[in-house]
Design a protein around this motif. Sequence first.
Motif, PDB file in Angstrom:
ATOM      1  N   ASP A 274      64.274-138.835 -10.472  1.00  0.00           N
ATOM      2  CA  ASP A 274      63.349-137.744 -10.141  1.00  0.00           C
ATOM      3  C   ASP A 274      62.616-138.036  -8.833  1.00  0.00           C
ATOM      4  O   ASP A 274      62.386-137.127  -8.029  1.00  0.00           O
ATOM      5  CB  ASP A 274      62.335-137.547 -11.267  1.00  0.00           C
ATOM      6  N   ASP A 275      62.255-139.293  -8.599  1.00  0.00           N
ATOM      7  CA  ASP A 275      61.568-139.651  -7.350  1.00  0.00           C
ATOM      8  C   ASP A 275      62.477-139.440  -6.141  1.00  0.00           C
ATOM      9  O   ASP A 275      62.021-138.987  -5.082  1.00  0.00           O
ATOM     10  CB  ASP A 275      61.100-141.108  -7.402  1.00  0.00           C
ATOM     11  N   GLU A 276      63.756-139.774  -6.283  1.00  0.00           N
ATOM     12  CA  GLU A 276      64.691-139.580  -5.170  1.00  0.00           C
ATOM     13  C   GLU A 276      64.908-138.097  -4.893  1.00  0.00           C
ATOM     14  O   GLU A 276      65.039-137.683  -3.729  1.00  0.00           O
ATOM     15  CB  GLU A 276      66.005-140.293  -5.467  1.00  0.00           C
ATOM     16  N   ARG A 278      62.664-135.763  -5.390  1.00  0.00           N
ATOM     17  CA  ARG A 278      61.440-135.349  -4.699  1.00  0.00           C
ATOM     18  C   ARG A 278      61.484-135.770  -3.218  1.00  0.00           C
ATOM     19  O   ARG A 278      61.139-134.986  -2.324  1.00  0.00           O
ATOM     20  CB  ARG A 278      60.218-135.960  -5.372  1.00  0.00           C
ATOM     21  N   ASP A 279      61.929-137.010  -2.960  1.00  0.00           N
ATOM     22  CA  ASP A 279      62.009-137.491  -1.580  1.00  0.00           C
ATOM     23  C   ASP A 279      62.950-136.626  -0.739  1.00  0.00           C
ATOM     24  O   ASP A 279      62.659-136.307   0.422  1.00  0.00           O
ATOM     25  CB  ASP A 279      62.491-138.940  -1.544  1.00  0.00           C
TER      26      ASP A 279
END
Length: 317
Positions: A274-276, A278-279
């Motif tokens: 999920d963080d990737e 978002r990035d």
Amino acid sequence: MRLIAWFDELPEENLGLVAGGKGASLCRMFQNGFPVPEGFIVCSGMYSRFMEENGLWEKVYAKLEEIDWDSGESLARTGEEIRRMIAEAPMSDEMAQLLVEHYRQLGDRAPVAVRSSGTAEDLDDASFAGQQETYLYVIGEDEVVRYVKECWASLYNDCAIFYRREKRFDEREIAIAVVVMRMVNSEKSGVCFSANPINKSRETCMIEAAWGLGEGVVQGIVNPDNYVVRKSDFGYDMRHVSVKEIMVLRAGERGGSKEVPVPAERREQPVLSDDEVRDLVQLAMRVETFYGKPQDLEWAYENGRMYLLQARPITTL
């Protein structure tokens, strides 16, 4: 006339004519702090000098006049003849040495991507994407010289010749540059659209992600994961994790790429956290703001770091 320049050396003036569409975009993004790998441009002026020194211009134009546009066979035969003339013509010692000197600065036998960058590609009303060649994991001085010429020759791929005629481009105003950039040894990669090209929503981004090199996604070799992500809160409108059977990796020490099976434990595993995601969406939004219009990005992760490999307008909008 500038023959070769690093990404941070070319000024904005006439950048598209000097570096081509892909090259100009990479130079702009590199100079403005986007995570673009280091590299240089073999400028369109070097292509022009090569053609002049080998007396190829008039030979190419004469061949194009011979095409029977009602015959696919005629187009294919003529395109092959033109490409062979260019690929087999010698590059002068001066130009070859200049190219080799720049390549050496990327590292001893550094793997690089050698990518065509046409001066008429990635326009707002026409897309030549995929019509000229890209060569991955090119290693060694002789190979870099060889594949720069192969990129020049690919300006006369059959579909590119036909497309330029359909779009009424003047062949005498067409040129090509070549991007030589450090090869990102991608653990995961793909594409990210800063607007949804399917339903034309400007409020969402669409991402395709796969293991290995992005070549597999761009060429439709692999079955990628798919995400549609809201820009407002980075939530998912759609998240589909596919079964990924194939990925594209480096072929070996001599360079090139190959298709290999995805290890069993990773076939149903999500490519992106999920963080990737978002990035990537944040990067796409930054690039869209920078250019003032929706963009189609190619991206890759190496050792946990994200790289931006290309950005071009989404012409379908």
